[in-house]
Structures are given as C-alpha cells and as structure tokens.
Design an enzyme around this catalytic site. Structure first.
Site, PDB file in Angstrom:
ATOM      1  N   LEU A  70       0.825  -1.208   0.000  1.00 38.16           N
ATOM      2  CA  LEU A  70       0.000   0.000   0.000  1.00 38.16           C
ATOM      3  C   LEU A  70       0.860   1.261   0.000  1.00 38.16           C
ATOM      4  CD1 LEU A  70      -2.324  -1.535   2.685  1.00 38.16           C
ATOM      5  CD2 LEU A  70      -2.960  -1.186   0.283  1.00 38.16           C
ATOM      6  N   ASN A 119      -3.078   4.414   4.625  1.00 36.05           N
ATOM      7  CA  ASN A 119      -3.677   3.319   3.856  1.00 36.05           C
ATOM      8  C   ASN A 119      -3.541   1.994   4.591  1.00 36.05           C
ATOM      9  OD1 ASN A 119      -2.233   5.069   1.233  1.00 36.05           O
ATOM     10  ND2 ASN A 119      -4.439   4.768   1.300  1.00 36.05           N
ATOM     11  N   LYS A 174      14.567   0.002   5.246  1.00 31.26           N
ATOM     12  CA  LYS A 174      14.082   0.571   3.985  1.00 31.26           C
ATOM     13  C   LYS A 174      14.209   2.093   3.984  1.00 31.26           C
ATOM     14  CE  LYS A 174      12.007   1.254   0.080  1.00 31.26           C
ATOM     15  NZ  LYS A 174      10.631   0.871  -0.231  1.00 31.26           N
TER      16      LYS A 174
END
Length: 329
Positions: free
Chosen positions: A96, A101, A202
């Site tokens: 997403l 979200n 990340k």
C-alpha cells in the site's frame, strides 16, 4: 479459544506474547494454499502475478476495479474488500502507498482484522512509519494473528522480474513461513529483527538512494556544462570511485542508458511523490531519535519542491531535468 495459545515466545516487540507454535509448523506445510493480496498498484500487481506464476492461488483486492480486473484475467480470485480476503486466506500480503492506507486496510470497517482468522500470517510490504508497523503488530496479536513488516527495494522492474529485496521485521520463528512466499517475488530476503526493523532498513536505504540520485544528477549536469559527452562521463564515473547505483544502473540523463525511466520521459519507475513520502518518514524518525541528517533533510526539501513543480508523477530520477530547468535550460 485461549487454550489454543500456549507455548510462550518473545514476539520481539519488547515483551512476551503467546502464539501457538503449531500455527508455524502448519503454515510451513501449507505450501500452495491460497495467499491473500491487498494492493494491486505498480508494485503489488507484478508481485501478485509472480505468486500466481509459482503456483499459489491468489485472492486479491484493490480500491480500483480495473486493477482487480487485470489480476483476475491472469487467474486470481478477486473480492471486494480486505475483510473478504481475510475470510478466505490465512497468509496475506499487503502493498500500500502510505501509513494511513495501511491503518485503514488493517483496522478499518472493512479491514483485514475484522475477519482475520487466528494464526494468520500478515506480511506488509508497504513503506511506512516503523511506529505504525508496531501498532499493526499489536492489533494483529490481539486477534491471534502475526504481523511482519517486509518493505522492498528494487522498483517496478525488479518487481516484474521477481528480483526485489525484502527487509523483514517480526517474529523470528515466523521468518521461514514468510520467506517461502517472499522468495517467489524477490531475489533477496533479509531478516532484520523485531517488528519495525524492516521499515527502518528501507527508510535508511531510500534516504541514501535519494541523496545519491541528486548527487549523480548534479555531477552529470556539471560535466555536460563543462563539455563532456554524458555517455563518456557516465563510463568514467562507473570505472572510478564515484560509481553508484544511480550512475551505473539507473542513470538520470536521457540517452545514457536504455530501459530506465530517463529513456522514457521519466515515466514508470519510482515516483517523485513516493520518494518525498519516504524522505518524510526518514525526517520524522530522525527527529524522534535526535539524529542529524542534513543531506537527508535537503533531499526531502528538493523532492517536495519537485512535487509542486509538476514532477510528482514522474520518476524520481527526473531530478536531473528539474536541475536543468532551474538553471534555465
């Protein structure tokens, strides 16, 4: 039902939780049972298709009917909501755009946790705030499910070729079950530690990527202004100490490389809006941890300005074009 949850183990959230170890072994033997997938955008769609290619039945949904239809035509079963996915699958992957979200898909009125079955493995490959991943893990645990964060690196091309890198955070005992699915979609799957550490890895990677892309764009632009042929300059950089992914694999200068967004008017790839979002996450976490990131902060500003100047939907390597326009070329 509480009797089902015996066998304490550390859920790697800082305190002890109880999860039935039988669920782990049963999932490891589940093999090609259906896999749920929520979020069929530029990344999610090819990821789901790779699960299908590997023989996994896929039960999927997306807010856009056309995305559902496209995957249905490749053999997936499509449903109308995340809750319906949770009714039909005990292994679910979500991909997403942002933290809000993810919160909506998991905890909203038609969210996964409204219908999730006990023992379900939930893998979120979105790039979001690590704090939100931890919140979702707590909410999932209350329902008897296990949540892991597994954001990706590699972009749309790697997603299509099943060459993504997954950075996984969560219960270590569940890693093998997650890895079984993730290796169908990626070339590298790395266990990072407790829930949220995948997101941390990340965010750090994308901050460096943004800084490196801006540096490559500035360097290429300067060399061109000094009379160097861009292909020659790229060749020299890539055999020298300035070599980086943005110079040798994803060069931002049109005409230097084929098969990259700069060769296609900066269409496709990783959008400037998404890069600005990820840099915002880096900025927030840096503020919370009192970590100085002067170049990360400047990169965030640059990509935010680009979003307001018509670059929002272009690949983030369009920073080269942005710099050229800023100098009046």
């Amino acid at each position: 039902m509480a009797a089902l949850f015996r066998g304490s183990r550390n859920i790697l959230l800082g305190w002890n939780k109880h999860v039935d170890l039988a669920f782990v072994s049963s999932r490891s033997m589940a093999s090609k049972t259906p896999v749920g997938f929520v979020g069929l955008g530029n990344m999610g769609s090819p990821m789901a298709k790779n699960l299908l290619k590997n023989g996994y039945p896929v039960i999927a949904t997306d807010v856009f009917p056309e995305s559902r239809k496209e995957l249905q035509e490749t053999g997936a079963q499509v449903v109308d909501s995340p809750a319906e996915v949770a009714e039909k699958a005990d292994r679910i992957i979500t991909m997403l755009p942002s933290s809000p979200n993810v919160i909506e898909v998991y905890t909203g009125p038609n969210g996964i946790l409204k219908k999730v079955k006990k023992g379900t493995l939930l893998i979120d490959s979105s790039t979001i705030d690590p704090a939100v991943s931890k919140e979702m893990a707590v909410a999932a645990e209350k329902m008897g499910a296990v949540f892991m964060d597994a954001p990706v690196s590699g972009g749309v091309g790697a997603a299509s070729l099943a060459k993504l890198t997954f950075m996984v955070g969560g219960v270590e005992e569940e890693y093998n079950a997650a890895q079984e699915l993730l290796t169908c979609m990626g070339a590298n799957v790395v266990y990072c530690g407790q829930v949220g550490t995948g997101q941390a890895a990340k965010i750090c990677n994308n901050m460096l990527l943004a800084i490196g892309m801006i540096g490559t764009a500035e360097t290429m632009n300067l060399g061109i202004r000094l009379g160097l042929d861009p292909k020659l300059l790229a060749k020299i950089l890539n055999m020298s100490s300035g070599r980086c992914w943005s110079s040798d694999t994803y060069n931002p200068v049109p005409g230097v490389m084929e098969g990259v967004p700069s060769a296609n008017s900066y269409q496709g790839g990783f959008g400037t809006t998404l890069m600005a979002k990820d840099l915002g996450l880096a900025q927030n976490t840096a503020t919370n941890t009192k970590t100085p990131i002067p170049l990360g902060s400047l990169a965030h500003q640059i990509f935010r300005v680009m979003c307001s100047r018509g670059y929002a939907n272009k690949d983030f390597s369009s920073v080269f074009q942005f710099l050229r326009e800023e100098e009046g070329q």
